[in-house]
Design an enzyme around this catalytic site. Structure first.
Site, PDB file in Angstrom:
ATOM      1  N   ASP A   1       0.782  -1.235   0.000  1.00  0.00           N
ATOM      2  CA  ASP A   1       0.000   0.000   0.000  1.00  0.00           C
ATOM      3  C   ASP A   1       0.813   1.284   0.000  1.00  0.00           C
ATOM      4  O   ASP A   1       0.273   2.336  -0.366  1.00  0.00           O
ATOM      5  CB  ASP A   1      -0.968  -0.005   1.191  1.00  0.00           C
TER       6      ASP A   1
ATOM      7  N   TYR B   1     -10.025  -0.506   0.715  1.00  0.00           N
ATOM      8  CA  TYR B   1      -9.927  -0.679   2.164  1.00  0.00           C
ATOM      9  C   TYR B   1      -9.710   0.650   2.861  1.00  0.00           C
ATOM     10  O   TYR B   1      -9.050   1.552   2.343  1.00  0.00           O
ATOM     11  CB  TYR B   1      -8.785  -1.632   2.535  1.00  0.00           C
TER      12      TYR B   1
END
Length: 1094
Positions: free
Chosen positions: A711, A799
């Protein structure tokens, strides 16, 4: 006189009269030296500027170093003698009276004097003359950044739709001001100007001629804020913007009740506290250990500061102030005599000092945290600083930088652009010299990431840019990175959307038939979108991405249409991009035309999706159905209340609460970072920060099986979208905006990017009911359970991560992350249930593992620590009072870990239950080495077999915990570029361990991996809920204190029964007021959801 020297001493210098003595650090291979600097240049010499000024031979001017020579010289009875001992000396010149320059919030750090020659003849010549010395310009101290005032725990589910560090940086004063102008003594009969910010003229009175106007950026705050006993308020930045447009001039947040507390002490108070123990004979005796037999200060005095800190339990500030008072006090008679005879024997010296250690600890105050001004060195770049870096780099013709946005349909990626700008934090050694030893203020610098796409060899290059706020240089940092490893930019994404519409034109009828939606500019309210997965290829150098086509409705992540395409987009001209493979409902096709042709012949197994919106509400937050029991939920729920206001102090980026003090920043690339974390003034950790978060998936569709999200490569720290009051944070929280320069053409303001609030934890911190076993009690005692929460969130595509750092009043720090948002789902096929769960008619929730990596740079009671593990083992012994019987009992099994490989704990092997970081030279009152322990809260495991292709890019994921020596070039465990090239990573954590260095009595860093396995289930619709999806770790004191430090809290209640036969009832003892104010929030709910470039 002493008042004029206060902050100079707090900054690490000593004042002797109006001179400042700076004790420079003892570096490797050099001797430390005490340098005494004269207050002003000699009469008749007034250089126009410090920069480039040269001291003539024989003069006594700024920058000329002087050593303390015979005792009579030390006490000012004789003149100065030129420094001549070998080694490089460090010294600092203060302005007359040690006053600060106009606009400077603190005394400037030490400069460097000319090193003395090393050969004997040269040293003799050096002693006899004063060669010209070039003066080094001094830099201003930075101001803390202003934080806006503006919030109960964790939202059950959260999904963002998409902070500001307001205030301008402190600019250097104009030419001719007190910093760059000549240094001259005050007029005869006039006292030296006072230390500190210039005082404003009284109302109605004109300013004094020549007085510098008070900068608006650091006027005293109009309200009494930033509680500390000395009344050292915070600093104001005009135009500070709080949540969603409201204006406030305040930068510090605290309650009226909190102003009576003492969560931290200003630098001026630190100096006063340190002075209180300085004149004692004890201090003189200890200092005498470092004097020569004739009473001279030894050249190695500054190098022995660490020893003085160790034996007295003080930080460098208190020791320096003690030495300063000692130098201003005539020595006792016995010290003026031959100390070589009096204390010649080393054993006698050590015996005297050892006998006085306990007295030293009792006589001198404890360590004091630095002021908010000092911790501002860790503050994120302001909007003005971000623009200054951009303007400076774009002005360099050799870089040829172009805007990031504004690509046309016929445009190209063959351009140079500035992708990222963020603070380059100072090196630890520099920061500690400044924070602890009064060293030079670290120069403020920026990290800049530049995409070079226009050259013959496209690459990504990082630069160091500085000094801020007015940069004058840039230099490369590290090696260039392959252009194929760059993060995806918005420009490339827009090109991909346009090109995909063209490439899928043969499937227009097919897509409309199966989904009722289409691609292109004429799709109206029924458009298709896509989710891209990464890494982009199967080997280094590739840029091939699988795209999952979806309906563009609320929660589009849960609406795949069953079509996935592999696009090759390595070329910089989007017109050359192509589709290499197509997957639909379990079948592979070579190209879109092939799928269209077979669909026309009826050779494709088609699944037509249910109509929208009739059967697509499952992905929305719209309430539906009812609870079958309990009262209705259409009334407000429980709220967090602060009847007496905030119980914390927030000044710039400096936070103080119930013994804790720390600095924080929101790094654009990685996220939250805490620096200089202390409890009751003692540093526990230098840095605690988020390093990386990954999610590796499995599936039967190509996009699902290729998904390995890393990420940081998606700008995890920059997607800090707005936090909602009352949901993401309590309404009473303090909200803080943030600025990010990430894939933009200027700073982007993210409102309410962070929040800060005190939270009742719902259980007492401590309690006991002492029963009398006769239906009553002898007493009840309890301490309210509260914790301070610093929170941000990162919405990384589907997310949402909610990042928390929690500070407890008993010296415990907790770091945790909650995972929520939408699951990454794929199109359901019967074969897919091997890789997850069917969670809707045409939706498969794919299994995946979340791992999060944290860095914990521990400085437990000092920078040098050791590491050991503890667990229990069992012994079988005979019963002492009955030898014929056997007894099995546990005993403590301690395992010192002496090298890095011994302290690396891979997944698959048991992790010892106690992970203890101790200071081998410091003990608490009970003889235990002062320690902190790491306690993970995790059920993580490896994501791939060791050494398998993509696993090399996340080699930190092999270990529960790894402990390494601290090195400035090992500051992060991941990078922006690993997502798209994990096969040849730019940062390999395994290399941190390869040399297997010693970790005994060294500066240590703990690298902690936490995580969980997520097998999606029906209850993940519409969103993954936070309960049960939280991992993290605790940092807990372990014999660090002599008792629980929360005994200092006044939130304790003790209840005792009345004496027998009395009618008084129970006796209740409280040390704080009873809350009586009713919680009522006047501010209505508001949320904007925008993040705009300014």
């Amino acid at each position: 006189m002493e008042g004029d020297c206060g902050l100079c001493q707090a900054a690490g210098g000593l004042c002797v009269g109006h001179q400042r003595l700076d004790l420079g650090p003892k570096g490797p291979g050099r001797r430390g030296r005490a340098l005494l600097m004269p207050p002003t240049p000699p009469q008749g010499r007034a250089p126009s500027s410090w920069e480039g000024a040269v001291a003539p031979e024989g003069s006594v001017g700024p920058g000329t170093s002087r050593s303390l020579s015979p005792t009579s010289e030390l006490w000012g009875e004789r003149g100065w003698r030129q420094a001549g001992a070998p080694g490089r000396a460090r010294g600092t010149l203060s302005q007359p009276g040690c006053k600060r320059p106009s606009g400077s919030p603190a005394c400037r750090g030490p400069g460097k004097a000319l090193p003395a020659p090393r050969d004997k003849a040269a040293r003799e010549r050096f002693r006899g003359s004063s060669p010209p010395q070039r003066l080094r310009p001094k830099r201003l101290a930075r101001l803390p950044l202003a934080l806006p005032a503006s919030g109960a725990g964790i939202p059950l589910r959260r999904r963002a739709l998409g902070g500001t560090w307001p205030g301008s940086p402190l600019a250097p004063p104009p030419r001719g001001s007190s910093l760059s102008g000549p240094l001259s003594p005050p007029p005869p009969g006039e006292p030296p100007p006072p230390l500190g910010r210039p005082k404003p003229s009284p109302p109605g009175e004109e300013p004094r001629p020549g007085a510098a106007p008070e900068p608006a950026s650091h006027r005293p705050c109009p309200l009494p804020i930033c509680p500390d006993p000395g009344g050292a308020g915070g600093l104001c930045h005009d135009g500070t913007q709080t949540a969603m447009g409201s204006m406030t001039p305040r930068t510090c947040h605290s309650s009226p009740s909190a102003r009576t507390a003492q969560p931290w002490t200003s630098s001026g108070q630190a100096e006063e506290r340190a002075k209180s123990c300085a004149p004692s004979t004890l201090t003189l005796v200890i200092v005498s250990f470092f004097l020569s037999p004739t009473g001279h200060l030894k050249p190695s005095l500054s190098g022995h500061l660490h020893f003085l800190e160790a034996i007295t339990g003080q930080e460098g500030l208190g020791i320096r102030a003690a030495l300063g008072s000692f130098l201003k006090t005539p020595p006792p008679l016995f010290l003026q005599q031959d100390l070589g005879v009096r204390m010649g024997a080393l054993g006698v010296q050590l015996a005297v000092i050892g006998a006085l250690i306990l007295l030293a600890r009792a006589a001198c105050p404890g360590p004091v945290p630095p002021s908010p001004e000092k911790t501002s060195i860790f503050a994120d770049l302001t909007s003005a600083e971000l623009r200054a870096v951009r303007d400076f780099l774009t002005s360099r013709p050799e870089l040829d930088l172009q805007p990031n946005r504004g690509g046309s349909p016929g445009g190209s990626l063959a351009r140079n652009s500035l992708f990222l700008v963020e603070l380059l934090a100072p090196k630890k050694s520099q920061a500690l010299r400044y924070l602890d030893l009064g060293g030079r203020l670290p120069r403020r610098k920026a990290r800049a990431v530049v995409f070079f796409g226009s050259g013959s060899k496209p690459n990504v290059t990082e630069y160091v840019v500085g000094p801020l706020p007015r940069p004058t240089f840039y230099r490369p940092s590290g090696y260039p990175v392959a252009y194929t490893a760059r993060p995806m930019s918005q420009l490339e994404f827009q090109f991909l959307i346009r090109r995909l519409a063209d490439l899928l034109e043969p499937l227009k009828v097919f897509l409309m038939d199966i989904s009722g939606f289409s691609l292109g500019s004429n799709c109206g309210q029924r458009c298709l979108t896509f989710t891209e997965v990464a890494p982009r290829g199967l080997a280094s150098g590739e840029r091939r991405t699988w795209l999952m086509v979806q309906r563009n409705v609320e929660g589009f992540f849960l609406h795949p249409v069953g079509l996935e395409v592999l696009v090759e987009h390595q070329q910089l001209d989007p017109r050359l991009w192509s589709v290499e493979k197509v997957w639909y409902n379990g079948q592979y096709f070579a190209s879109p035309p092939e799928l269209a042709e077979q669909y026309g012949r009826g050779a494709v197994s088609v699944v037509r999706l249910p109509p929208h919106p009739e059967e697509s509400l499952f992905s929305t937050f719209v309430p539906r159905r009812d609870f079958t029991t309990g009262p209705p939920t259409d009334k407000p729920g429980a709220k967090v209340c602060e009847p007496s206001g905030h119980s914390y102090a927030l000044c710039g980026n400096h936070l103080a609460y119930s013994g804790w003090s720390l600095a924080f920043r929101l790094r654009s690339s990685t996220g939250l970072q805490l620096f200089d974390m202390r409890f009751n003034g003692e540093r526990v950790a230098y840095e605690v920060s988020v390093q990386e978060a990954i999610a590796f998936y499995g599936g039967n569709s190509p996009a699902a099986m290729q998904t390995k999200y890393i990420d940081v490569g998606w700008g995890m720290g920059s997607v800090t979208h707005e936090l909602a009051p009352g949901i993401d944070c309590p309404e009473v929280a303090t909200f803080v905006d943030a600025y990010h320069y990430y894939d933009a053409d200027g700073p982007v303001r993210y409102p309410r990017a962070l929040c800060l609030f005190e939270l009742p934890i719902g259980v007492p911190l401590r309690r006991h009911f002492d029963s009398d076993f006769q239906g009553g009690s002898t007493f009840y005692g309890g301490l309210e359970g509260h914790v301070l929460v610093l929170r941000s969130s990162s919405t990384v595509y589907n997310y949402d991560y909610i990042w928390d750092f929690l500070l407890y009043p008993n010296g415990v720090m907790e770091a945790r992350v909650h995972a929520t948002g939408y699951v990454h789902a794929s199109f359901y096929t019967p074969e897919g249930v091997r890789y997850g769960s069917r969670i809707q008619a045409h939706l498969l929730g794919n299994l995946h593992t979340h791992l999060v990596h944290f860095k914990v740079d521990l400085d437990v009671a000092g920078p040098r620590n050791s590491f050991e593990t503890m667990d229990v083992a069992f012994e079988n012994i005979s019963v002492p009072w009955e030898p014929s019987q056997r007894l099995v009992q546990p005993y403590l099994d301690r395992q010192p870990r002496l090298r890095e490989r011994q302290a690396a704990f891979p997944f698959g092997k048991p992790l010892p239950r106690y992970l203890v970081f101790l200071n081998p030279t410091r003990k608490n009152r009970w003889g235990h080495q002062r320690s902190y322990r790491l306690q993970p809260n995790s059920h993580a495991d490896r994501v791939l077999p060791r050494g398998w292709k993509e696993e090399n890019g996340v080699s930190w994921s092999r270990y529960h915990l790894a402990v390494t020596q601290q090195h400035d070039n090992e500051d992060t465990s991941s990078s922006l570029y690993i997502q798209n090239d994990p096969w040849q990573p730019t940062v390999s954590f395994e290399n941190f361990l390869r040399n297997d260095e010693s970790i005994e009595n060294e500066d240590l860093v703990a690298w902690m991996t936490v995580g969980f396995l997520h097998i999606p289930h029906a209850e993940d619709i519409p969103n993954t809920a936070t309960p049960g999806n939280m991992v993290g770790f605790y940092l807990r004191p372990f014999n660090f204190f002599d008792e629980d430090p929360s005994v200092a809290s006044r939130r304790t209640v003790i209840v005792q029964p009345a004496p027998p036969g009395s009618n008084e009832g129970v006796h209740i003892q409280r040390w704080g007021p009873v809350a009586s104010k009713v919680c009522f929030f006047q501010e209505p709910f508001s949320y904007n959801g925008t993040y705009l470039e300014e």
